[in-house]
Design an enzyme around this catalytic site. Structure first.
Site, PDB file in Angstrom:
ATOM      1  CG  HIS A   1      89.238  92.908  20.317  1.00 54.17           C
ATOM      2  ND1 HIS A   1      89.219  93.400  21.610  1.00 54.17           N
ATOM      3  CD2 HIS A   1      88.010  93.185  19.798  1.00 54.17           C
ATOM      4  CE1 HIS A   1      88.041  93.930  21.854  1.00 54.17           C
ATOM      5  NE2 HIS A   1      87.284  93.840  20.771  1.00 54.17           N
TER       6      HIS A   1
ATOM      7  CG  HIS B   1      85.971  94.767  17.315  1.00 52.25           C
ATOM      8  ND1 HIS B   1      85.287  93.826  18.047  1.00 52.25           N
ATOM      9  CD2 HIS B   1      85.876  94.384  16.007  1.00 52.25           C
ATOM     10  CE1 HIS B   1      84.793  92.901  17.217  1.00 52.25           C
ATOM     11  NE2 HIS B   1      85.143  93.217  15.981  1.00 52.25           N
TER      12      HIS B   1
ATOM     13  CG  ASP C   1      84.847  99.020  21.118  1.00 52.99           C
ATOM     14  OD1 ASP C   1      85.364  98.296  20.239  1.00 52.99           O
ATOM     15  OD2 ASP C   1      84.056  98.581  21.975  1.00 52.99           O
ATOM     16  CG  HIS C   2      88.594  97.092  22.600  1.00 49.36           C
ATOM     17  ND1 HIS C   2      88.727  96.640  23.891  1.00 49.36           N
ATOM     18  CD2 HIS C   2      87.258  97.049  22.328  1.00 49.36           C
ATOM     19  CE1 HIS C   2      87.526  96.315  24.366  1.00 49.36           C
ATOM     20  NE2 HIS C   2      86.626  96.554  23.431  1.00 49.36           N
TER      21      HIS C   2
ATOM     22  CG  HIS D   1      85.043  89.624  20.843  1.00 47.00           C
ATOM     23  ND1 HIS D   1      83.730  89.733  21.248  1.00 47.00           N
ATOM     24  CD2 HIS D   1      85.384  90.859  20.374  1.00 47.00           C
ATOM     25  CE1 HIS D   1      83.317  90.962  21.013  1.00 47.00           C
ATOM     26  NE2 HIS D   1      84.287  91.669  20.487  1.00 47.00           N
TER      27      HIS D   1
ATOM     28  CG  ASP E   1      85.109  93.474  23.870  1.00 48.45           C
ATOM     29  OD1 ASP E   1      85.544  94.074  24.881  1.00 48.45           O
ATOM     30  OD2 ASP E   1      84.660  94.091  22.888  1.00 48.45           O
TER      31      ASP E   1
ATOM     32  CG  HIS F   1      83.187  96.129  26.834  1.00 48.54           C
ATOM     33  ND1 HIS F   1      82.165  95.611  26.085  1.00 48.54           N
ATOM     34  CD2 HIS F   1      84.033  96.687  25.945  1.00 48.54           C
ATOM     35  CE1 HIS F   1      82.403  95.826  24.800  1.00 48.54           C
ATOM     36  NE2 HIS F   1      83.539  96.485  24.690  1.00 48.54           N
TER      37      HIS F   1
END
EC number: 3.1.26.11
Lengths: 311, 311
Positions: B60, B62, B64-65, B140, B210, B268
């Site tokens: 996804h 976001h 941090d990914h 998510h 996530d 995570h």
């Protein structure tokens, strides 16, 4: 004036070298200059308070100078920031950052204000009571600006010893601080200059990266206290400068010499070299006052050691 | 099958913890899964050859990914890549990456091929002779997919000892490998199964991060060998799961138990916790076969120690 180098190597981040980012502390500001990938981790490593950063200056939109920006902006939100954050950078930066935030259905809790730059002339982009910031148009493969940070001249301060010696009454001190002449007990006028001290010489810092050798920046950075100038290559690779629009350390030294800079700090080293010492050696053949940036290195331009060297 | 954890902590990168990224080695592929900021540095640190990565799967959008992806793509060019690079990720990823490259007047010397995902159903997104990759739709805050990597069943192999014992002539060996029955010297048919060995049981790996607790993924990941499931929170913060759309380690263990996974790997982790040990302890109250991801940790699912645990 204090400069913390977070990263000063060209191209890709590596295990022990970081792409360009630095923090300039000047007149109580913490100005972040460029933001390569990993900048936020370097800020933590060197214990720089995120909340003190309110202005970020991005020279150009190559990855090694701005790919750390989306992450830093997101982290500011996670840290609960509510103060304005000002970003100065080339036109397009707003679209890029907002697209990244939008894709993550993300936002900022704080006002995020972009100041997009597109002029090819030097312009004043920030000013307050104590400091100004101007662009230094550079020549690189994409639209690029350096930045000149200048302290304003502080007011003259009262010379208490002199005032006493001239027998000046305390009631005049506030006016003298404002520049008014004094009057002694006999009614004689004492020129303000004899009752006040020279303020400390204002310092300035010019960040010039990335750029090919370019003398047209000289009038803008003339007499700068500290010049950070990129030196991607050693003399042996000077043939690469024209194509890549980078400089050698000798060219950086030429610019420092012609600008009458007090100190030249070199950086943006190509990672092809095993040691950075040669950059300093080659530059010193042209200009004697050279220091080498390195990741994590702090230059305290208020320290006696460096002041003695500078003035 | 071997898994290298490059980063497995939630939210912002920090000095000693990295956002999500991992490399799955399966049937001679190196699949990169997610690409938080700093992934390219982690790849260098753990000596993973950039040139062996041809497929990148992004769960996804976001930060941090995926905030490490523009930098990694640029670095591939600097390293002289010419092979195709395939990126699988949510719709919008192509626009984001190409805008970043365009702003830097940059490009790739190699074919960069995006496979944008938008289905809410599980779909087959990669297949070759030995392996398949399917999406695992997750729930998510933004559109998110996990990924299920499955080895295909290998052909049965010739049991030389058995063939000799039955007196099978060598000329039949190739056919027997293809599944044909054997014929002994007296003309008796020997069933193929008696002349061949079972192939090793195909292994599979599901990456689920996530996500909130979501039983609808169970039919997709049923009987998976190794399940990586996010466990952002401990039980004490379970009230945060609904709002943030994350899971606790106990919920991850429930999913592992109901899916009959052989091993659950947790990751995570929220960086609010000082130690990750409690994640394992809480999960083991539900499901016994739990291991903890940590940055730099390598799970070799072909090693005897782990195989003994798994089968």
């Amino acid at each position: 004036m204090k400069l913390t180098i977070l990263g000063c190597y060209a191209a890709t981040p590596r295990t022990f070298t970081n792409p360009t980012s630095q923090v300039l502390e000047i007149k109580n500001h913490l100005f972040l200059i460029d933001c390569g990938e990993g900048t936020q981790v370097q800020l933590r490593k060197y214990k720089i308070k995120f909340s003190r950063i309110n202005h970020i200056f991005i020279s150009h939109l190559h990855g090694d100078h701005f790919f750390g920006l989306p992450g830093l902006i997101s982290t500011f939100r996670l840290l609960g920031r509510d103060k304005e954050l000002h970003i100065y950078g080339p036109k397009g930066i707003k679209q890029a950052i907002t697209l990244f935030l939008k894709l993550g259905d993300s936002w900022t809790n704080y006002p995020l204000i972009f100041h997009e730059l597109e002029s090819k002339e030097s312009e004043l982009i920030y000013e307050d009571e104590k400091v100004t910031v101007r662009t230094v148009p550079l020549i690189h493969r994409v639209y690029t600006n350096g930045f000149l940070f200048q302290e304003k001249e502080a007011p003259r301060t009262l010379n208490i010893e002199a005032a006493k010696a001239y027998g000046i009454d305390k009631s005049q001190f506030n006016n003298i601080k404002k520049g008014v002449d004094g009057v002694d007990e006999s009614g004689n006028t004492i020129p303000n200059k004899q009752l006040t001290l020279d303020p400390p010489e204002p310092k300035s810092y010019a960040f010039c990266s990335d750029t090919v050798y370019n003398e047209s920046i000289l009038p803008i950075i003339k007499d700068v206290t500290v010049l950070y100038h990129e030196s991607t290559f050693l003399e042996s690779e000077s043939h690469l400068c024209d194509k890549t629009k980078h400089s050698t350390s000798k060219q950086a030294a030429q610019i420092a010499k012609k600008a009458d800079a007090k100190l030249l700090v070199l950086g943006h080293y190509s990672t092809r070299y095993k040691s950075i010492e040669l950059f300093g050696e080659e530059a010193k053949e042209i200009f004697p006052y050279v220091d080498l940036a390195d990741d994590g290195k702090i230059f305290d331009f208020g320290s006696k050691r460096i002041l003695a060297k500078l003035f």
